[in-house]
Design an enzyme around this catalytic site. Structure first.
Site, short mmCIF file in Angstrom:
data_model
loop_
_atom_site.label_atom_id
_atom_site.label_comp_id
_atom_site.label_asym_id
_atom_site.label_seq_id
_atom_site.Cartn_x
_atom_site.Cartn_y
_atom_site.Cartn_z
N ARG A 37 44.81 -1.40 23.37
CA ARG A 37 45.29 -1.94 23.39
C ARG A 37 44.72 -2.33 21.73
O ARG A 37 42.86 -2.62 22.22
CB ARG A 37 45.48 -3.56 22.88
CG ARG A 37 46.81 -3.60 24.43
CD ARG A 37 48.05 -3.84 24.24
NE ARG A 37 49.38 -4.29 24.34
CZ ARG A 37 50.83 -3.50 24.30
NH1 ARG A 37 50.28 -3.04 23.43
NH2 ARG A 37 51.19 -3.64 25.66
N PRO A 95 49.89 -19.72 18.07
CA PRO A 95 51.51 -20.77 17.33
C PRO A 95 50.39 -21.43 16.11
O PRO A 95 50.79 -22.17 15.15
CB PRO A 95 51.51 -22.23 18.28
CG PRO A 95 50.98 -22.69 18.69
CD PRO A 95 49.72 -21.49 18.97
N GLY A 96 49.16 -21.06 15.51
CA GLY A 96 48.58 -21.28 14.32
C GLY A 96 48.14 -20.69 13.84
O GLY A 96 47.93 -20.85 12.20
N GLU A 109 51.91 4.31 25.58
CA GLU A 109 52.33 4.49 27.01
C GLU A 109 52.60 5.69 27.63
O GLU A 109 52.17 5.34 29.09
CB GLU A 109 53.96 3.31 26.70
CG GLU A 109 54.43 2.65 26.25
CD GLU A 109 55.11 1.95 25.87
OE1 GLU A 109 56.11 2.92 26.34
OE2 GLU A 109 55.67 0.48 25.68
N GLU A 157 59.10 0.58 31.27
CA GLU A 157 57.76 0.51 31.69
C GLU A 157 56.60 0.94 33.38
O GLU A 157 56.06 1.48 33.03
CB GLU A 157 57.52 -0.32 31.05
CG GLU A 157 57.14 -1.24 29.97
CD GLU A 157 56.47 -1.71 29.25
OE1 GLU A 157 55.25 -2.69 30.01
OE2 GLU A 157 56.23 -2.16 27.97
N GLU A 187 55.62 -16.24 16.99
CA GLU A 187 55.71 -15.54 18.36
C GLU A 187 56.34 -16.60 19.45
O GLU A 187 55.61 -17.07 19.59
CB GLU A 187 54.43 -14.65 18.51
CG GLU A 187 54.84 -13.59 20.00
CD GLU A 187 54.20 -12.79 19.77
OE1 GLU A 187 54.17 -12.18 21.62
OE2 GLU A 187 53.00 -12.57 20.23
N GLU A 227 62.58 -3.69 29.74
CA GLU A 227 61.54 -3.65 29.97
C GLU A 227 60.61 -3.16 31.07
O GLU A 227 60.31 -2.65 31.33
CB GLU A 227 60.86 -4.52 28.53
CG GLU A 227 60.76 -5.44 27.81
CD GLU A 227 60.30 -3.68 26.89
OE1 GLU A 227 59.27 -2.92 27.16
OE2 GLU A 227 61.29 -3.76 25.74
N LEU A 278 59.01 -6.48 23.02
CA LEU A 278 59.89 -7.13 21.29
C LEU A 278 61.06 -7.50 22.65
O LEU A 278 61.82 -6.77 22.51
CB LEU A 278 59.74 -6.70 20.62
CG LEU A 278 57.69 -6.18 19.99
CD1 LEU A 278 57.96 -5.34 18.34
CD2 LEU A 278 57.27 -7.44 19.63
N ARG A 282 49.53 -21.50 4.24
CA ARG A 282 49.51 -21.05 5.48
C ARG A 282 49.75 -19.82 5.30
O ARG A 282 51.17 -19.43 5.08
CB ARG A 282 50.22 -22.21 6.04
CG ARG A 282 49.43 -23.57 6.16
CD ARG A 282 48.07 -23.73 6.70
NE ARG A 282 47.81 -25.21 6.86
CZ ARG A 282 46.43 -24.97 6.78
NH1 ARG A 282 45.85 -24.64 5.62
NH2 ARG A 282 46.37 -26.62 7.01
N ALA A 339 56.18 -6.19 29.31
CA ALA A 339 56.55 -7.13 28.44
C ALA A 339 57.13 -6.30 27.23
O ALA A 339 57.01 -5.24 27.43
CB ALA A 339 55.94 -8.14 27.61
#
Length: 208
Positions: free
Chosen positions: A68, A119-120, A148, A101, A124, A97, A82, A41, A80
């Site tokens: 993006r 999740p696959g 930004e 931002e 995160e 943030e 990290l 995996r 948003a």
């Protein structure tokens, strides 16, 4: 039957990290399946993120528009970022943030929802906050860089955002989940019944 996600970890025979990037990495595990077979995996290892659905007194959500590169789109999003510091309090990260931002501060903070984005293929975890009682932040604006520097800003009514989500006009995960969670919370026990901003987050434990 209780509908609640539960922690579980299957046996890992071996693990390696074939790629390490600036913020994330790729890991390959050999995992033992319930039938005894062993499969590989590959997944992205991610520090986690926070996002802020900032709601003003006119029932509008603060949005930013940002390029993006992986999806080759400029997306409308909520602020948003990290979790750059391991163990950092996610509320502090969310407040940072929102300031960096959007140059906005908020007096009332709640946990709106917690999600695993993909999740696959990635570990995160994102905590989405609801921020209310907004005001412009004091001091100088944060100096933007890279993508930004090209940001646009908007405040959009909640009802209009819901229509945009259902029409397929906006696609950012945190925006979609956040605005629909907001509407669901209002239709359930109300926004004041949401979890407090410092509620435990098992996916990314933090110091109080």
């Amino acid at each position: 039957m209780t509908i609640k996600d539960t922690p579980e970890e299957w046996e890992i025979r071996s693990t390696e990290t074939p790629f390490t990037g600036n913020k994330t990495s790729v890991r390959t595990d050999e995992v033992v399946m319930p039938d005894g077979s062993v499969v590989r995996r590959d997944y992205q290892v991610h520090p986690g993120s926070v996002a802020v659905l900032a709601l003003d007194e006119e029932d509008r959500v603060l949005l930013i528009n940002q390029y993006r590169h992986p999806v080759r789109h400029k997306l409308w999003e909520i602020p948003a970022g990290l979790l750059d510091v391991p163990g950092e309090n996610p509320l502090h990260a969310a407040q940072r943030e929102l300031y960096e931002e959007a140059h906005v501060k908020a007096e009332d903070w709640r946990v709106l929802t917690d999600v695993y984005t993909t999740p696959g293929g990635c570990d995160e975890a994102v905590r989405i906050f609801l921020a209310r009682d907004l005001a412009e932040a004091e001091g100088e604006r944060f100096e933007a860089e890279h993508e930004e520097t090209d940001m646009e800003y908007a405040r959009v009514p909640v009802d209009e955002l819901v229509r945009r989500v259902l029409a397929g006009d906006v696609h950012n995960n945190c925006l979609v989940v956040g605005v629909l969670s907001l509407v669901a919370a209002r239709g359930a026990d109300g926004l004041d019944a949401l979890r407090p901003a410092d509620a435990p987050w098992p996916a990314r434990p933090f110091a109080s």
